[in-house]
Scaffold this active site. Structure first.
Site, PDB file in Angstrom:
ATOM      1  N   LYS A  83      -2.416  -2.538   2.530  1.00 41.81           N
ATOM      2  CA  LYS A  83      -1.648  -3.752   2.802  1.00 41.81           C
ATOM      3  C   LYS A  83      -1.960  -4.246   4.215  1.00 41.81           C
ATOM      4  O   LYS A  83      -1.838  -3.479   5.184  1.00 41.81           O
ATOM      5  CB  LYS A  83      -0.168  -3.395   2.687  1.00 41.81           C
ATOM      6  CG  LYS A  83       0.696  -4.444   2.014  1.00 41.81           C
ATOM      7  CD  LYS A  83       2.081  -3.848   1.784  1.00 41.81           C
ATOM      8  CE  LYS A  83       3.081  -4.905   1.412  1.00 41.81           C
ATOM      9  NZ  LYS A  83       4.445  -4.367   1.378  1.00 41.81           N
TER      10      LYS A  83
HETATM   11  O1  G3P Z   1       7.789  -5.940   0.024  1.00 41.75           O
HETATM   12  C1  G3P Z   1       8.384  -6.765   0.972  1.00 41.75           C
HETATM   13  C2  G3P Z   1       9.844  -6.513   0.963  1.00 41.75           C
HETATM   14  O2  G3P Z   1      10.049  -5.183   1.252  1.00 41.75           O
HETATM   15  C3  G3P Z   1      10.669  -7.326   1.861  1.00 41.75           C
HETATM   16  O3  G3P Z   1      11.954  -7.278   1.369  1.00 41.75           O
HETATM   17  O4  G3P Z   1      14.384  -7.557   1.387  1.00 41.75           O
HETATM   18  O5  G3P Z   1      13.175  -6.749   3.443  1.00 41.75           O
HETATM   19  O6  G3P Z   1      12.988  -9.117   2.690  1.00 41.75           O
HETATM   20  P1  G3P Z   1      13.197  -7.700   2.287  1.00 41.75           P
END
Ligand code: G3P
Length: 219
Positions: A83
């Site tokens: 990534k």
């Molecule tokens: O894969 C990306 C994700 O982990 C972000 O999620 O909820 O931290 O915006 P969030």
């Protein structure tokens, strides 16, 4: 739509994998940090639990360091997808790694223009962050739809992974949009099972059967 779990927690991954519906895993440095083991160590353990694409994010910020780190991560297991963040250096690293056959998930995508750059660099996956756009008052799912249209227009093979999904409705909307993959926290996957009419219906079925056949197996 493929279902990925967005977690580095081994218990959650074991539970999700036991249901037989988890196609892969996404991690990020924040999720890895919560589990207390360095990235390489933690993703190695994850590869033993889920048989599918496992995204492992580089923490370097300069292209040549990202490429070096990405190559090391890719060596851990055949299922590792490296990534890289959607920065100039990240796109440069994506191009270099992809040219060597290493699959790259370009992360932190917040605009269709950024997604175009990732596809041109040969990304295997692009990760638009739906929830974080919603957080700032944009409709995050519109970005997923725009990227899908742009990739369709030009036949890009890059898969769209709807990330930062925060609710079952987000998952359904990503599927309706035609996203190739949706990644979600364990809690959201668990919530997808729930429906009060399922519980009510099952309760009634079992009560009716038990009344008619009190000695039936299973009790
Ligand atoms: O894969 C990306 C994700 O982990 C972000 O999620 O909820 O931290 O915006 P969030």
């Amino acid at each position: 739509m493929k279902i990925f779990l967005d977690t580095a927690n081994l218990d959650e991954l074991k539970k999700g994998a036991s249901w037989g519906i988890v196609d892969g895993v996404t991690t990020n440095p924040t999720l890895i940090a919560k589990e207390g083991r360095p990235i390489a160590e933690q993703v190695r353990l994850i590869c033993d639990i889920v048989d599918g694409d496992i995204s492992a994010e580089v923490v370097s910020t300069e292209a040549s360091a990202m490429i070096k780190e990405g190559k090391e991560l890719a060596k851990i297991h055949k299922n590792i997808v490296v990534k890289c963040p959607l920065t100039r250096d990240g796109i440069q690293a994506t191009k270099a790694l992809s040219s060597e056959g290493i699959r790259v998930n370009v992360t932190l995508c917040f605009s269709p223009g950024q997604a175009l750059l990732a596809a041109k660099a040969g990304a295997y996956i692009i990760s638009p962050f739906v929830g974080r756009l919603d957080d700032i008052g944009w409709t995050g799912m519109d970005l997923v739809r725009q990227i899908l249209q742009i990739y369709k227009n030009y036949g890009f093979k890059t898969q769209v992974l709807a990330a930062s999904l925060r609710s079952p409705l987000h998952v359904v909307d990503a599927a309706l949009a035609g996203s190739h993959i949706g990644t979600m926290p364990f809690k959201v996957l668990d919530m997808l099972f729930n429906h009060p009419l399922t519980d009510k219906g099952l309760d009634q079925f079992l009560k009716d059967y038990a009344k008619a056949f009190p000695e039936a197996p299973g009790r």
